[in-house]
Structure formats: structure tokens, C-alpha cells
Design a protein around this motif. Structure first.
Motif, PDB file in Angstrom:
ATOM      1  N   TYR A  41       0.865  -1.175   0.000  1.00  7.34           N
ATOM      2  CA  TYR A  41       0.000   0.000   0.000  1.00  7.34           C
ATOM      3  C   TYR A  41       0.901   1.224   0.000  1.00  7.34           C
ATOM      4  O   TYR A  41       2.103   1.125   0.295  1.00  7.34           O
ATOM      5  CB  TYR A  41      -0.917  -0.006   1.234  1.00  7.34           C
ATOM      6  CG  TYR A  41      -1.973   1.075   1.211  1.00  7.34           C
ATOM      7  CD1 TYR A  41      -3.042   0.989   0.330  1.00  7.34           C
ATOM      8  CD2 TYR A  41      -1.905   2.169   2.068  1.00  7.34           C
ATOM      9  CE1 TYR A  41      -4.012   1.968   0.294  1.00  7.34           C
ATOM     10  CE2 TYR A  41      -2.874   3.157   2.037  1.00  7.34           C
ATOM     11  CZ  TYR A  41      -3.921   3.052   1.155  1.00  7.34           C
ATOM     12  OH  TYR A  41      -4.877   4.028   1.119  1.00  7.34           O
ATOM     13  N   ASN A  42       0.337   2.368  -0.343  1.00 10.89           N
ATOM     14  CA  ASN A  42       1.116   3.609  -0.304  1.00 10.89           C
ATOM     15  C   ASN A  42       1.583   3.907   1.115  1.00 10.89           C
ATOM     16  O   ASN A  42       0.879   3.608   2.083  1.00 10.89           O
ATOM     17  CB  ASN A  42       0.294   4.787  -0.826  1.00 10.89           C
ATOM     18  CG  ASN A  42      -0.019   4.659  -2.307  1.00 10.89           C
ATOM     19  OD1 ASN A  42       0.693   3.967  -3.030  1.00 10.89           O
ATOM     20  ND2 ASN A  42      -1.073   5.303  -2.752  1.00 10.89           N
ATOM     21  N   TYR A  43       2.738   4.510   1.231  1.00  7.32           N
ATOM     22  CA  TYR A  43       3.304   4.859   2.534  1.00  7.32           C
ATOM     23  C   TYR A  43       2.298   5.666   3.353  1.00  7.32           C
ATOM     24  O   TYR A  43       1.722   6.636   2.866  1.00  7.32           O
ATOM     25  CB  TYR A  43       4.596   5.648   2.337  1.00  7.32           C
ATOM     26  CG  TYR A  43       5.275   6.049   3.616  1.00  7.32           C
ATOM     27  CD1 TYR A  43       5.645   5.093   4.553  1.00  7.32           C
ATOM     28  CD2 TYR A  43       5.558   7.384   3.893  1.00  7.32           C
ATOM     29  CE1 TYR A  43       6.284   5.445   5.734  1.00  7.32           C
ATOM     30  CE2 TYR A  43       6.210   7.752   5.061  1.00  7.32           C
ATOM     31  CZ  TYR A  43       6.555   6.783   5.975  1.00  7.32           C
ATOM     32  OH  TYR A  43       7.186   7.134   7.148  1.00  7.32           O
ATOM     33  N   VAL A  44       2.104   5.249   4.602  1.00  6.85           N
ATOM     34  CA  VAL A  44       1.042   5.815   5.438  1.00  6.85           C
ATOM     35  C   VAL A  44       1.557   7.009   6.237  1.00  6.85           C
ATOM     36  O   VAL A  44       2.450   6.870   7.078  1.00  6.85           O
ATOM     37  CB  VAL A  44       0.469   4.741   6.390  1.00  6.85           C
ATOM     38  CG1 VAL A  44      -0.524   5.364   7.360  1.00  6.85           C
ATOM     39  CG2 VAL A  44      -0.176   3.615   5.593  1.00  6.85           C
ATOM     40  N   SER A  45       1.019   8.188   5.942  1.00  9.59           N
ATOM     41  CA  SER A  45       1.283   9.392   6.738  1.00  9.59           C
ATOM     42  C   SER A  45      -0.061  10.014   7.108  1.00  9.59           C
ATOM     43  O   SER A  45      -0.887  10.290   6.228  1.00  9.59           O
ATOM     44  CB  SER A  45       2.105  10.407   5.937  1.00  9.59           C
ATOM     45  OG  SER A  45       3.403   9.933   5.692  1.00  9.59           O
TER      46      SER A  45
END
Length: 335
Positions: A255-259
Motif C-alpha cells: 500500500y502507499n506509505y502511510v502518513s
């Protein structure tokens, strides 16, 4: 005819058994420290370099090089894998091959890239892994932050689920190398920039571990190609869908990097950003080269994270082998 065949089998069978036994012995001898530990430990600097040299001695496809020295005097290792045995930028550039640079341990407590890369190199040359590498040269930095790596302790990343011991985030003088690509204060970074100029890699993978949120994905990624529209378009349209599908099939969904929009508050929503050139992938993207940030999930066990990183490199190589002409054309146009 049957008598002749039986005679041949009697003659050849001992040779085949010996060959299989030798292959099994070779595989056993080339188990990494990480594998021998039951997938819970990562090797120290000296053990890592020794294994790199062992791969160099075992295969003409692998060359061990040093691209610089740390502040405390440690060699910065570079492991080159090329089917033709090419070991210099000049040889590789003349061949027209596409180049992948994989970096481990820029933050030396985040060691998945090191262990995954060593296993992949071993699997390619010793176990004949099914990868089309005739048109690809792989450059691998197992440990970039060598001095920080040797600040070895069980407490360097206390919220991280393994390995049992690992190194420190910053260098011997507490410089964060992954904030130094533009200002180049550290001698390690000055050496890295010279190496990058000499080799001019086409695709860059930087291997990290997350610091925060909990979620189901073992691997998160960030595509950094936002400095030139053609690189960004290829990453989002050609690379990302295929890569996501391949990672799912490999058993390491991404998944896309979580921020979080607000720190530590998942209810605030997710936010993305364009990394500046002080970061590794932002710097590489600003040089008109493809860049991928890998952030494995710190709360997953160490084996899951190393396996995920292994699949990231492996699947990227598969895509590069197929997409080489298109990638090369994009990079020429961007330059």
C-alpha cells in the motif's frame, strides 16, 4: 540397447548424486547469517562484508567493490551483479544495460534491505533463480551507514519487532544520511554522490522500516518520480499496477506509505507529499531517475519484512527486464 542404457546409468548415477550433493553443500554453505539465526538476527558489519566477499569469490558474475570510507574508517561496500561479469561503469555503459541500485541501512537499524539483498544475490548465482538479467546490472549497497550500523544494541528501535539487535539511525557524528543528499555534509554522502555520478543508475530502491502506524500491509511504498512528468507517468501507469499485482501474488501485498494528516491521529486522514532532494528518493528523482521508497511495517515480524523487501527487488527486476527499451527512452527524453 537396454543393456547399453543400463551401463550408462550405472556410470552416470554416481556423478549425478555427487553433483546434487555438491549443490546441496554449496547452498548450505551460503546460508546467510539471517537464515542461520532462524530469521531473527541480522549480521554485523564484518560478517556482512565477509559474506559479500564470499559471493565475489564464488561467482564471476559478482564483484565486490568499495566506493568510499566512513568517518570512523570503515569501507563502504558495493556489490555488483552482472551476467557478463562487468564490474566498471564504463563496461556496463558500453553494453547498454539498464542499472538498478538497491540501498540498505541508510538508517542502520532498518536492516531488511541488507538481508534481502544478500539472499537474492545468492539465489541468483548459486540457486539459479529464474530472472532475466541479461540486460540488467544490479548495484547493491548492503550497509551505507557503516558507523551507525556498529552501534549495535537491542534497544536502537525499541518499538520494532526484530531483529534481535541492530544499529543506530545516524552516523558517528549523529548526521542523518537520509537528510544529507543535497547538502552532503557527511564523508559517506560525498562518496555516495561520486559513486552515483560514475554509475548513473536508472532505477533506485531505498529500503527502510516504518516508525509508526499499524495496518495490515507488510510493505508500504512511495513512488518518487514527480520531478519530470514522463517518469511520474511511467511509474503510475506502467510500473505501479503491475508491481502491485506481482506483490500481491508474491504474498507481500503493498500500500502507499502511510502518513496521517495529523500526527498519530488516523481519523484525520492520510496525506502524501513530494520529498525534497535532501531525501534519497527525492534526490534521485531530481536527477531524472526512477526512485522507489520501501517502508516495511515495523510491527510485522522480521522474517515477513525481509521477505517483503526481497519480493520488492525481485519483482522490480522482472518489470525492468520487460520495460527496458521504454524506460531508457523516457530517461533520454527527461535528460
Amino acid at each position: 540397447m537396454k543393456a547399453i542404457l543400463k551401463s550408462m546409468i550405472r556410470i552416470l548415477l554416481p556423478c549425478l548424486v555427487s553433483s546434487f550433493a555438491l549443490a546441496a553443500q554449496q547452498t548450505e554453505d551460503f546460508d546467510t547469517w539471517y537464515e542461520k539465526s532462524g530469521y531473527t538476527e541480522t549480521p554485523r558489519y564484518e560478517q556482512t562484508v565477509a559474506y559479500c566477499m564470499k559471493l565475489d569469490e564464488a561467482s564471476p558474475q559478482i564483484t565486490y567493490r568499495v566506493f568510499g570510507r566512513s568517518l570512523q574508517g570503515r569501507d563502504l561496500p558495493l556489490l555488483i551483479l552482472d551476467r557478463n561479469g562487468y564490474s566498471t561503469p564504463e563496461e556496463v555503459n558500453r553494453s547498454g544495460k539498464i542499472k538498478l541500485l538497491v540501498q540498505g541501512c541508510v538508517h542502520a537499524g532498518e536492516t531488511e534491505g541488507k538481508d534481502a539483498g544478500l539472499m537474492l544475490y545468492r539465489d541468483i548465482v548459486m540457486n539459479h533463480k529464474d530472472l532475466d538479467l541479461d540486460s540488467i546490472t544490479i548495484l547493491f549497497i548492503p550497509i551505507f551507514n557503516a558507523d551507525g550500523h556498529e552501534r549495535f544494541t537491542p534497544y536502537s528501535r525499541i518499538n520494532q519487532n526484530g531483529p534481535k539487535e541492530a544499529g543506530w539511525r545516524t552516523t558517528a557524528v549523529n548526521l542523518n544520511l537520509n537528510r544529507d543528499y543535497l547538502k552532503a555534509d557527511a564523508p559517506e554522502m560525498q562518496a555516495w554522490l561520486k559513486m552515483f555520478d560514475q554509475w548513473d543508475p536508472d532505477f533506485f530502491i531505498d529500503c527502510h522500516t516504518t516508525d509508526g502506524a499499524d495496518y495490515q500491509y507488510p510493505v508500504t511504498i512511495e513512488y518518487d518520480g514527480f520531478y519530470h512528468h514522463s517518469l511520474s507517468e511511467w511509474l503510475s501507469v506502467s510500473y505501479a499496477p503491475r508491481f502491485t499485482d506481482m506483490m500481491e501474488k508474491s504474498g507481500s501485498p503493498i500500500y502507499n506509505y502511510v502518513s496521517f494528516r495529523s500526527w498519530h491521529d488516523p481519523r484525520s486522514g492520510l496525506v502524501g507529499y513530494v520529498p525534497g532532494p535532501r531525501f534519497s528518493t527525492g534526490y534521485v528523482a531530481s536527477r531524472n531517475r526512477f526512485a522507489l521508497l520501501v517502508e516495511t511495517h515495523m510491527l510485522k515480524d522480521y522474517r515477513t519484512r525481509v521477505t517483503g523487501t526481497y519480493h520488492v527487488i525481485e519483482n522490480t527486476l522482472r518489470i525492468m527486464a520487460h520495460e527496458k527499451p521504454v524506460m531508457k527512452a523516457i530517461l533520454r527524453s527527461a535528460d
